[in-house]
Design an enzyme around this catalytic site. Structure first.
Site, short mmCIF file in Angstrom:
data_model
loop_
_atom_site.label_atom_id
_atom_site.label_comp_id
_atom_site.label_asym_id
_atom_site.label_seq_id
_atom_site.Cartn_x
_atom_site.Cartn_y
_atom_site.Cartn_z
N ILE A 161 0.84 -1.21 0.00
CA ILE A 161 0.00 0.00 0.00
C ILE A 161 0.87 1.25 0.00
O ILE A 161 0.64 2.18 -0.78
CB ILE A 161 -0.97 -0.01 1.21
N ASP A 180 10.90 2.74 6.37
CA ASP A 180 10.54 1.32 6.48
C ASP A 180 11.70 0.62 7.18
O ASP A 180 12.86 0.99 6.99
CB ASP A 180 10.34 0.73 5.08
N ASP A 263 -9.41 5.17 9.90
CA ASP A 263 -10.32 4.14 9.37
C ASP A 263 -10.35 2.91 10.28
O ASP A 263 -11.23 2.07 10.14
CB ASP A 263 -9.83 3.73 7.97
N GLU A 268 -13.33 -2.28 17.49
CA GLU A 268 -14.30 -1.96 16.45
C GLU A 268 -15.56 -2.79 16.67
O GLU A 268 -15.46 -3.96 17.07
CB GLU A 268 -13.70 -2.27 15.07
N HIS A 291 -13.64 1.31 8.98
CA HIS A 291 -12.75 0.24 8.46
C HIS A 291 -13.17 -0.20 7.05
O HIS A 291 -13.37 -1.38 6.77
CB HIS A 291 -12.74 -0.96 9.42
N ILE A 292 -13.27 0.80 6.18
CA ILE A 292 -13.69 0.49 4.79
C ILE A 292 -12.57 0.82 3.80
O ILE A 292 -12.82 0.94 2.60
CB ILE A 292 -15.01 1.22 4.40
N GLY A 293 -11.34 0.95 4.30
CA GLY A 293 -10.22 1.31 3.43
C GLY A 293 -10.11 0.41 2.21
O GLY A 293 -9.80 0.87 1.11
N GLY A 294 -10.37 -0.86 2.41
CA GLY A 294 -10.20 -1.81 1.29
C GLY A 294 -11.53 -2.28 0.72
O GLY A 294 -11.56 -3.20 -0.10
P1 NAI Z 1 2.86 -4.94 3.43
O1 NAI Z 1 3.25 -6.12 4.25
O2 NAI Z 1 2.92 -5.04 1.97
O3 NAI Z 1 3.75 -3.68 3.89
C1 NAI Z 1 4.03 -3.36 5.21
C2 NAI Z 1 5.37 -2.64 5.27
O4 NAI Z 1 5.58 -2.18 6.59
C3 NAI Z 1 6.56 -3.53 4.90
O5 NAI Z 1 7.34 -2.92 3.91
C4 NAI Z 1 7.32 -3.67 6.22
O6 NAI Z 1 8.71 -3.81 6.04
C5 NAI Z 1 6.97 -2.36 6.89
N1 NAI Z 1 7.13 -2.36 8.34
C6 NAI Z 1 6.88 -3.36 9.23
N2 NAI Z 1 7.15 -2.95 10.47
C7 NAI Z 1 7.56 -1.67 10.38
C8 NAI Z 1 7.97 -0.70 11.33
N3 NAI Z 1 8.00 -0.99 12.64
N4 NAI Z 1 8.34 0.51 10.88
C9 NAI Z 1 8.32 0.81 9.56
N5 NAI Z 1 7.94 -0.08 8.61
C10 NAI Z 1 7.56 -1.29 9.02
O7 NAI Z 1 1.38 -4.55 3.94
P2 NAI Z 1 0.29 -3.76 3.12
O8 NAI Z 1 -0.49 -4.69 2.27
O9 NAI Z 1 0.91 -2.57 2.50
O10 NAI Z 1 -0.68 -3.32 4.33
C11 NAI Z 1 -0.27 -2.35 5.27
C12 NAI Z 1 -1.31 -2.23 6.38
O11 NAI Z 1 -2.59 -1.88 5.85
C13 NAI Z 1 -1.52 -3.51 7.17
O12 NAI Z 1 -1.59 -3.19 8.55
C14 NAI Z 1 -2.88 -3.96 6.76
O13 NAI Z 1 -3.50 -4.70 7.77
C15 NAI Z 1 -3.59 -2.64 6.52
N6 NAI Z 1 -4.76 -2.73 5.66
C16 NAI Z 1 -5.88 -2.02 6.02
C17 NAI Z 1 -7.03 -2.08 5.25
C18 NAI Z 1 -8.23 -1.28 5.61
O14 NAI Z 1 -9.34 -1.66 5.27
N7 NAI Z 1 -8.09 -0.14 6.26
C19 NAI Z 1 -7.11 -2.93 4.06
C20 NAI Z 1 -5.84 -3.57 3.72
C21 NAI Z 1 -4.73 -3.50 4.52
#
Ligand code: NAI
Length: 412
Positions: A161, A180, A263, A268, A291-294
């Site tokens: 993301i 990161d 979100d 929740e 919580h509708i981000g996705g």
């Molecule tokens: P991803 O796994 O592709 O990326 C996460 C990144 O965070 C990785 O590059 C990782 O190295 C980095 N990371 C981990 N710990 C860290 C730290 N302490 N400091 C800095 N960077 C760190 O995950 P993705 O798919 O990008 O999702 C990110 C978040 O979005 C997740 O928490 C996921 O649950 C949430 N999400 C929320 C949704 C919503 O509806 N609001 C829908 C989809 C995902």
């Protein structure tokens, strides 16, 4: 358990109104015994469905407990047509040799787009203008309203993301900085920073896209907020545990934080309805969403395709890439070969026993793939297509009879 069935007759059950893209994908792949439910089956109905189902598709409301899995004698795979897999007892499925698949990245674009909309809305002061107007209070002013072009965006977590947000924000003319813990390639004109404090000192808007881990839990607390630029705008579309809500509320009240789009929340509601409360509701400067981000139609369609593809690949070819609880095996296509799949307990001597079956019969093994994970081993054996089907069925029976064998399947 012995498993072999004409593909067209393989009973597939898709529950909870899973996108029709899933059923279409199964049909195109030659499956036509598909039951589609628009609801989440209750325990009794699920038990009846599991008596015959070979592939089960669920979303978040169907609970697949160890007890339910025990009542599923023919089930070879489960698809969670969503991101999370908490609704399935993954250990019980693992021990039974049932891979569980999900769709972790199908809604990446949806979250990234909403993040961009939040960046623009916060920088223009839209949440407070919207709130005022709902109360009949007309506030036509350019004060505190800005373009995002040229502003500094800080992205914490440069994964799926975070990188999408980076590309879109870059295209809008923002100066993008990211932090990161892993070394990540910068996209476009984005700049990597070495520490969170460096990012906090630079950013006008900060958006969080990290997973929930011990390090990220509470990472936005009073101390972190103090490091940021006065009036900073914050976005949390990741996980509710990241932010200390009381600290954020205090910072919103003092003006240290100029606005926040949130979100996800520490707790929740489990069901829709008028029962949500949060200290953040008191602020006009917050843009709150449930919580509708996705949650978009496009993401649902992508999820349908992504999970159905993984299930079809496993059923047709044996590959388990993307399984969350199972040894991952990526397999070549088995043209001109019979493919025998054996799932067994991960105990010493299993592979020796399996190989002895083929050696004793003098059958030439073309390829063998083995992966183990915790209690389970998964071996895939390709033998010459010239071997007749009865011989292959005999192999299957012999392999299945081995002590420790869980499931054996043949793909001709
Ligand atoms: P991803 O796994 O592709 O990326 C996460 C990144 O965070 C990785 O590059 C990782 O190295 C980095 N990371 C981990 N710990 C860290 C730290 N302490 N400091 C800095 N960077 C760190 O995950 P993705 O798919 O990008 O999702 C990110 C978040 O979005 C997740 O928490 C996921 O649950 C949430 N999400 C929320 C949704 C919503 O509806 N609001 C829908 C989809 C995902």
């Amino acid at each position: 358990m012995q498993l072999s069935l004409d593909k067209r007759a393989v009973p597939i059950v898709l529950t909870e109104g899973i996108s029709t893209t899933a059923a279409d994908a199964f049909t195109q792949a030659g499956y036509d015994n598909i039951t589609q439910l628009t609801h989440a089956p209750d325990e009794q109905e699920l038990r009846e469905l599991l008596a015959t189902a070979r592939i089960l598709g669920i979303r978040s409301r169907t609970k697949l407990t160890a007890e339910m899995l025990a009542a599923a004698p023919r089930l070879i795979a489960v698809g969670c047509f969503c991101i999370g897999t908490n609704q399935v007892d993954l250990d019980a499925a693992h021990i039974k040799g049932i891979p569980v698949f999900n769709a972790p990245f199908s809604n990446t674009r949806s979250v990234a787009e909403l993040t961009i909309s939040a960046i623009i809305a916060l920088v223009r002061g839209i949440p407070e203008k919207n709130a005022a107007l709902h109360r009949g209070n007309w506030q036509k002013t350019a004060k505190g309203a800005h373009e995002v072009r040229g502003k500094a965006l800080g992205i914490v977590g440069y994964g799926n993301i975070g990188t999408q947000v980076s590309i879109l924000a870059d295209a809008l003319g923002m100066k993008v900085y990211f932090y990161d813990i892993a070394t990540k390639l910068a996209h476009g004109n984005a700049t990597r920073v070495a520490t969170l404090n460096e990012l906090y000192a630079l950013a006008d808007v900060i958006t969080y896209h990290v997973p929930e881990t011990p390090e990220t839990t509470g990472m936005v607390d009073a101390a972190a907020l103090e490091q940021m630029k006065p009036g900073v705008k914050l976005i949390n579309y990741a996980r509710g545990s990241l932010f200390d809500i009381d600290a954020l509320s205090a910072a919103l009240a003092s003006g240290q934080v100029g606005g926040a789009a949130i979100d996800v929340f520490p707790t929740e509601p489990e069901q829709n309805g008028p029962h949500f409360t949060s200290p953040l509701c008191a602020f006009d400067t917050t843009l709150l969403t449930p919580h509708i981000g996705g949650s978009t139609q496009e993401a649902q369609a992508n999820i349908g395709l992504e999970v159905a593809d993984k299930l079809i690949t496993y059923s047709d070819n044996g590959s388990t890439v993307g399984a969350v609880n199972f040894p991952e095996v990526s397999l070549p296509v088995h043209h001109g070969a019979h493919r025998i799949l054996n799932i067994h307990q991960n105990v010493p001597g299993m592979l020796r026993q399996i190989n002895a079956v083929f050696a004793d019969a003098g059958v030439n093994v073309l390829g063998q793939f083995l992966q183990t994970q915790r209690d389970v081993g998964y071996v895939v054996i390709d033998v010459e297509g010239s071997a007749d089907r009865t011989t292959i069925q005999d192999f299957r029976d012999t392999l299945q009879a081995l002590d420790g064998s869980l499931r054996t399947r043949i793909l001709h």
